[in-house]
Design a protein around this motif. Structure first.
Motif, PDB file in Angstrom:
ATOM      1  N   PRO A  35      -3.105   9.733  -9.572  1.00  0.00           N
ATOM      2  CA  PRO A  35      -3.313   9.428  -7.984  1.00  0.00           C
ATOM      3  C   PRO A  35      -3.264   8.452  -7.445  1.00  0.00           C
ATOM      4  CG  PRO A  35      -5.396   9.765  -9.643  1.00  0.00           C
ATOM      5  CD  PRO A  35      -4.273   9.805 -10.601  1.00  0.00           C
ATOM      6  N   ASP A  36      -3.045   7.376  -8.349  1.00  0.00           N
ATOM      7  CA  ASP A  36      -2.684   6.095  -7.615  1.00  0.00           C
ATOM      8  C   ASP A  36      -1.220   5.879  -7.237  1.00  0.00           C
ATOM      9  OD1 ASP A  36      -5.231   5.121  -7.628  1.00  0.00           O
ATOM     10  OD2 ASP A  36      -5.036   4.110  -9.670  1.00  0.00           O
ATOM     11  N   GLY A  37      -0.320   6.749  -7.940  1.00  0.00           N
ATOM     12  CA  GLY A  37       1.084   6.883  -7.613  1.00  0.00           C
ATOM     13  C   GLY A  37       1.896   5.464  -8.348  1.00  0.00           C
ATOM     14  N   GLU A  38       2.933   5.490  -7.883  1.00  0.00           N
ATOM     15  CA  GLU A  38       3.937   4.200  -8.231  1.00  0.00           C
ATOM     16  C   GLU A  38       4.246   3.179  -7.068  1.00  0.00           C
ATOM     17  OE1 GLU A  38       7.508   5.096 -10.278  1.00  0.00           O
ATOM     18  OE2 GLU A  38       6.754   6.930 -11.163  1.00  0.00           O
ATOM     19  N   HIS A  39       4.007   2.116  -7.198  1.00  0.00           N
ATOM     20  CA  HIS A  39       4.518   1.126  -6.193  1.00  0.00           C
ATOM     21  C   HIS A  39       5.905   1.346  -5.863  1.00  0.00           C
ATOM     22  CE1 HIS A  39       0.963  -1.117  -5.898  1.00  0.00           C
ATOM     23  NE2 HIS A  39       0.612  -1.202  -6.892  1.00  0.00           N
ATOM     24  N   LEU A  40       6.225   0.693  -4.636  1.00  0.00           N
ATOM     25  CA  LEU A  40       7.741   0.734  -4.316  1.00  0.00           C
ATOM     26  C   LEU A  40       8.602  -0.257  -5.087  1.00  0.00           C
ATOM     27  CD1 LEU A  40       8.010   0.812  -0.257  1.00  0.00           C
ATOM     28  CD2 LEU A  40       8.184   2.819  -1.878  1.00  0.00           C
ATOM     29  N   ARG A  41       9.782   0.247  -5.500  1.00  0.00           N
ATOM     30  CA  ARG A  41      10.753  -0.706  -6.168  1.00  0.00           C
ATOM     31  C   ARG A  41      11.532  -1.324  -5.296  1.00  0.00           C
ATOM     32  NH1 ARG A  41      12.009   3.598 -11.015  1.00  0.00           N
ATOM     33  NH2 ARG A  41       9.804   3.896 -11.692  1.00  0.00           N
TER      34      ARG A  41
ATOM     35  N   ASP B  85       0.832  -1.178  -0.062  1.00  0.00           N
ATOM     36  CA  ASP B  85      -0.041  -0.118   0.074  1.00  0.00           C
ATOM     37  C   ASP B  85       0.731   1.304   0.209  1.00  0.00           C
ATOM     38  OD1 ASP B  85      -2.446  -1.587  -0.049  1.00  0.00           O
ATOM     39  OD2 ASP B  85      -2.415  -1.612   2.242  1.00  0.00           O
ATOM     40  N   VAL B  86       2.061   1.153   0.120  1.00  0.00           N
ATOM     41  CA  VAL B  86       3.010   2.306   0.057  1.00  0.00           C
ATOM     42  C   VAL B  86       3.330   2.820  -1.294  1.00  0.00           C
ATOM     43  CG1 VAL B  86       4.986   3.244   1.151  1.00  0.00           C
ATOM     44  CG2 VAL B  86       3.893   1.421   2.390  1.00  0.00           C
ATOM     45  N   ARG B  87       3.585   3.964  -1.674  1.00  0.00           N
ATOM     46  CA  ARG B  87       3.721   4.612  -2.715  1.00  0.00           C
ATOM     47  C   ARG B  87       4.946   5.166  -2.737  1.00  0.00           C
ATOM     48  NH1 ARG B  87       0.774   1.296  -3.600  1.00  0.00           N
ATOM     49  NH2 ARG B  87      -1.276   1.434  -4.785  1.00  0.00           N
ATOM     50  N   ARG B  88       5.875   5.464  -3.859  1.00  0.00           N
ATOM     51  CA  ARG B  88       7.104   5.735  -3.863  1.00  0.00           C
ATOM     52  C   ARG B  88       6.745   7.544  -3.476  1.00  0.00           C
ATOM     53  NH1 ARG B  88      11.029   5.557  -8.447  1.00  0.00           N
ATOM     54  NH2 ARG B  88      12.385   5.502  -6.736  1.00  0.00           N
ATOM     55  N   ALA B  89       7.872   8.263  -3.116  1.00  0.00           N
ATOM     56  CA  ALA B  89       7.893   9.584  -2.806  1.00  0.00           C
ATOM     57  C   ALA B  89       7.573  10.362  -3.796  1.00  0.00           C
ATOM     58  CB  ALA B  89       9.144  10.075  -1.898  1.00  0.00           C
TER      59      ALA B  89
END
Length: 712
Positions: A466-472, A454-458
């Protein structure tokens, strides 16, 4: 008029020949000249050896002496100091000098004929370095300036004990700069423990010295290079064109006729000890070579080996090295990471990550910072098992388990390489519910992805997205970097900020300058605390300190960096010393234990290892040689005082006693006197050769002596 030449060749061990054989030559050639000579039915490379130090080859029939095939003209003879270094290494580590010397030369040099070498040398020579170039060098901190000053004014050897991030590399660069500027012929050798650390170091040295001395003034030497590349670098070093040689342990034998400075970076690293052939320690040979050639030697580390730390005690107490201390980090990022211990006894059963650590990772990545999670075990799980019948994924060829690799659904033995597809059901009882036990880096990567889903990249959440990018999340270990260039590509992604959480083994824990990592977590480090190997705590402390050193290297990020240790033993003295970043306290406690137990560095050790078709044959060979030493050798004139200083332990199976269907046993020899141990090993060699032929030793494949072993 022909003459006799003593030539060093790599003679087969079973041939009962000395390493120095006599050949005929039409002209006298100086010692150190490389020649091609016939040996049996083949032609091989040899080195004209110093007649005085060659050792007699015995009487020979002049009619049977063969002529050399030719000298490799255009290559200057190897120096007397180089020959002395190889002679000492072979004697101390109990190997043939021919084997050690010829292995130290580039493989392609051993293959080319005199004519081929002549054509090779006729190729265009590299251009000389830039002349008159002036290069601005960074200003030194007071600690760095003090270290450089002491190195200039003292003969050494030196132990540069500097915190991670204290700028040890800049000290090396300044010392090399001063050396090359003062002496137009001087050369420097810079050693690193692993191949993957050479590219970043080479880039830094070339940026500093190529404008002054040309692109060809800096060369690398390591086993990851192709044979033509190694030959080119070796010739550049041997001919004096290369002023600086960067390399791994094999570089300690590089031919550097004008060597004046040797640097052994991360000197504590076990990779400096060879594990096959001549089991030499490149760090120890570097110190010996410095003494031999009048070169200064700098050993650098944030966590020195206990041997080097002991040798750097005050001179009045018997110390042989000068200890230089740099406790502060360079620049504004001067704060050392805060070490947090998480008591896993208070976490849910089978928890991989504590809730506090997960929250801390989320907080860091939300600010655009990077995290590093460290576990020194690759694969998905160490074992696959059946709960019904107790089947486990044992390797049929080794006394070890095959590791479960989920990414390609295989069971893989990390010792012999045997690989099979994961069975659909238990091979013994047919139960389809077989499950992994334990965890490796693959599983950590997968589990982290679930926890951080559920965490998105800064900065990735925008009105347009609006959904942002998933962490890599990236994983770096021996599996993910198997393909050529993969490691460099993955490290570049970390440096570029394209990775939010880095998961890996010890490959990521040392030497790398990750600027944006502010949190380092060690998931399960407790195993080494209770190992049977007395060096295990030293290796663990070093590894954790090195991993901690990857955090907080960029002051621009402003955050207090942290190191999280998840442990079931939070009160252990090792973790207490780690929390205080107090290596001296840890070393003092460990050296006290070692002294009480008469362990190195307060004693000398050697291991004799035997490989055989059966465990009985391996142990019978070792025990027979031991019995001979304790009975027959005791009757030899002058030997009782030597044997009185030795303890020969009975043979035992090795920890992993079978690899690739070969049984392995070992026997430990210990003595408070290094000289007595060496004298015994030299006299015992013929006993070992003779014992091999006894009936009870039938099935013996090979044996080897490991002097100053790092693992028992």
């Amino acid at each position: 008029m022909s003459c006799w030449l003593p030539v060093l060749v790599n003679t087969p061990a079973h041939a009962a020949l000395g390493p120095v054989l006599t050949y005929q030559s039409e002209q006298t050639l100086p010692a150190g000249t490389l020649v091609r000579v016939p040996l049996g039915s083949r032609e091989t490379l040899g080195v004209v050896w110093d007649g005085a130090g060659a050792g007699a080859t015995g009487e020979f029939d002049p009619a049977k002496v063969r002529a050399i095939a030719g000298a490799l003209e255009g290559i200057a003879p190897l120096t007397a100091q180089w020959q002395q270094l190889l002679t000492f290494a072979a004697s101390y580590y109990q190997r043939s000098v021919g084997e050690v010397a010829l292995a130290a030369l580039p493989p392609q040099l051993r293959e080319l004929s005199p004519e081929q070498m002549a054509r090779r040398l006729k190729r265009k020579k590299p251009a000389e370095g830039a002349s008159g170039a002036v290069l601005a060098t960074p200003a030194l901190t007071p600690e760095q300036a003090t270290a450089v000053g002491q190195i200039a004014s003292h003969p050494g050897p030196f132990l540069l004990f500097g915190a991670t991030g204290s700028g040890k590399t800049e000290v090396y660069l300044h010392c090399v700069h001063k050396l090359l500027a003062a002496d137009p012929d001087a050369q420097a050798l810079i050693m690193v423990p692993e191949i993957n650390l050479t590219p970043q170091l080479e880039e830094r040295f070339k940026a500093r010295f190529a404008p002054l001395y040309g692109e060809h003034a800096v060369v690398s030497l390591h086993s990851g290079m192709t044979n033509p590349q190694r030959l080119k670098a070796w010739l550049a070093a041997h001919g004096g064109v290369a002023r600086i040689v960067l390399g791994t342990r094999m570089a300690v034998f590089a031919s550097l006729p004008k060597l004046r400075l040797i640097v052994v970076d991360e000197e504590h690293d076990p990779s400096y000890k060879s594990s096959e052939g001549a089991r030499y320690s490149a760090r120890d040979l570097a110190v010996y070579r410095g003494k031999l050639e009048g070169a200064k030697v700098i050993l650098g580390s944030a966590t020195p080996s206990l041997e080097s730390w002991h040798h750097s005690r005050p001179a009045e107490d018997g110390g042989r090295y000068l200890r230089l201390h740099m406790p502060s980090r360079v620049g504004e990022a001067s704060r050392l990471p805060l070490v947090r211990r998480v008591d896993m006894n208070h976490q849910p059963r089978k928890a991989v990550f504590s809730t506090q650590l997960v929250d801390a990772i989320k907080e860091r990545v939300a600010r655009g910072e990077q995290c590093m999670v460290f576990l020194n075990r690759r694969g998905y799980a160490p074992v696959l098992a059946c709960d019904d019948c107790g089947w486990k994924s044992e390797c049929p060829h080794c006394s070890a388990f095959r590791v479960f690799h989920k990414i390609d659904r295989t069971l893989r033995c990390h010792h012999c390489g045997f690989t099979e597809r994961v069975p659909r059901a238990c091979p013994t009882c047919g139960n389809v519910d077989i499950s992994p036990i334990g965890r490796g880096t693959e599983q950590l990567e997968e589990h982290l992805a679930e926890l951080l889903v559920d965490v998105r990249r800064a900065g990735s959440v925008t009105p347009e997205n609006p959904d942002g990018e998933h962490l890599r999340i990236a994983r770096i270990d021996a599996d993910s970097t198997r393909l050529k260039g993969a490691l460099e590509e993955q490290l570049a992604a970390v440096h570029a900020g394209d990775v939010d959480v880095l998961v890996g083994t010890q490959m990521i824990a040392k030497g790398h300058d990750f600027r944006r990592i502010t949190l380092v977590a060690a998931v399960n480090p407790d195993g080494a605390l209770f190992s049977s190997d007395f060096r295990a705590p030293e290796r663990l402390f070093s590894l954790l300190m090195q991993a901690a050193g990857r955090a907080g290297r960029d002051a621009a990020l402003g955050a207090q960096s942290e190191v999280w240790i998840q442990t079931f033993q939070p009160a252990h003295p090792l973790y207490a010393a780690l929390k205080a970043h107090d290596y001296p306290a840890f070393a003092t406690q460990q050296l006290l234990e070692r002294e009480q137990a008469a362990m190195p560095p307060f004693s000398a050790q050697a291991l004799v290892r035997a490989d055989a078709k059966t465990q009985e044959a391996a142990q019978a060979f070792l025990n027979a040689a031991r019995t001979f030493a304790q009975t027959e050798m005791l009757q030899w004139e002058g030997w009782p005082p030597v044997l009185d200083q030795l303890t020969l332990y009975p043979a035992v199976p090795m920890t992993i006693q079978r690899i690739a269907n070969v049984e392995r046993a070992q026997m430990l020899i210990e003595s408070p006197s290094r000289a007595a141990l060496q004298q015994f090993l030299n006299g015992w060699q013929n006993v070992l050769h003779a014992t091999r032929g006894q009936p009870e030793c039938k099935g013996l494949i090979r044996w080897a002596i490991d002097v100053d072993p790092l693992a028992i």
